[in-house]
Scaffold this active site. Sequence first.
Site, short mmCIF file in Angstrom:
data_model
loop_
_atom_site.label_atom_id
_atom_site.label_comp_id
_atom_site.label_asym_id
_atom_site.label_seq_id
_atom_site.Cartn_x
_atom_site.Cartn_y
_atom_site.Cartn_z
N HIS A 53 15.02 -14.49 2.72
CA HIS A 53 14.07 -13.41 2.06
C HIS A 53 13.31 -12.72 3.35
O HIS A 53 13.38 -13.46 4.35
CB HIS A 53 13.08 -13.98 1.23
CG HIS A 53 13.53 -14.59 0.05
ND1 HIS A 53 12.81 -14.65 -1.08
CD2 HIS A 53 14.68 -14.76 -0.57
CE1 HIS A 53 13.32 -15.25 -2.20
NE2 HIS A 53 14.63 -15.23 -1.74
N GLU A 55 10.50 -11.75 4.14
CA GLU A 55 9.18 -12.48 4.58
C GLU A 55 9.63 -13.69 5.43
O GLU A 55 9.01 -13.98 6.49
CB GLU A 55 8.26 -12.97 3.55
CG GLU A 55 7.85 -11.76 2.59
CD GLU A 55 8.63 -11.58 1.23
OE1 GLU A 55 8.19 -10.95 0.38
OE2 GLU A 55 10.06 -11.98 1.44
N CYS A 83 7.57 -14.23 -3.18
CA CYS A 83 8.01 -15.37 -4.13
C CYS A 83 7.23 -16.47 -3.70
O CYS A 83 6.53 -16.53 -2.45
CB CYS A 83 9.34 -15.59 -4.22
SG CYS A 83 9.88 -16.48 -2.57
N CYS A 86 8.18 -17.92 -0.35
CA CYS A 86 7.76 -17.00 0.81
C CYS A 86 6.10 -17.48 1.07
O CYS A 86 5.68 -17.37 2.22
CB CYS A 86 7.93 -15.85 0.74
SG CYS A 86 9.73 -15.32 0.66
#
Length: 157
Positions: A53, A55, A83, A86
Site C-alpha cells: 500500500h 502508506e 486501511c 497502514c
Amino acid sequence: MSDANRFLCQAIELAHANVEAGGRPFGAVVVRAGEVIATAVNETHLSRDVTDHAELLAIRAAARTHGPEALKGSAVYASGHPCPMCLAAMRLAGVGEVAYAYSNEDGAPFNLSTADIYAELRKPFPEQSMTIRHVPTRLETRTDLYDDWSSRQVRCG
C-alpha cells in the site's frame, strides 16, 4: 491553500499517475517539519503483494532514507482512507498526524472501502470471521524467546 491541502493534492496527483500506470488510486506523502521526506503509490498491481500500500511503502522509504527516528511526529497525507494495516504501521512508526482526502464512504461504490475490515476488527476475537487463537508454545532446548531478546539488548547507563 493550507499545507494539508497542498500535501493532499500531491498524494492525489500520485494516485492519478498510478491509475494511469495501471495501478490503484492511492498515493501517500510523508512530511516532517514541513518537508516531504518520502512519497509512494500503491504497488500491489506490480508486486502482487497485498501489503504494498502507498502508506506502507512511503513510511518504509522514509525510514530507509532518513532513519526510523524521522517518522516520530511526522505526518502522512494519503489520497484515500488508510486501511487498518497502514494505520497500525503508522502508529508503530510514531507518525503523529494522518490526513486523507477520500473517505471510506467515497470509495465504497468502487469497492475501495476498508470499512468492513474496521468493523470486523472491532469484534472480540471469537466473533471474527478469521480464527485467531493464542497457543502458548516454548522450546525446551532454548532460552525463552523474550528473555533471550531482552538479555541481548544494549543497556546504557
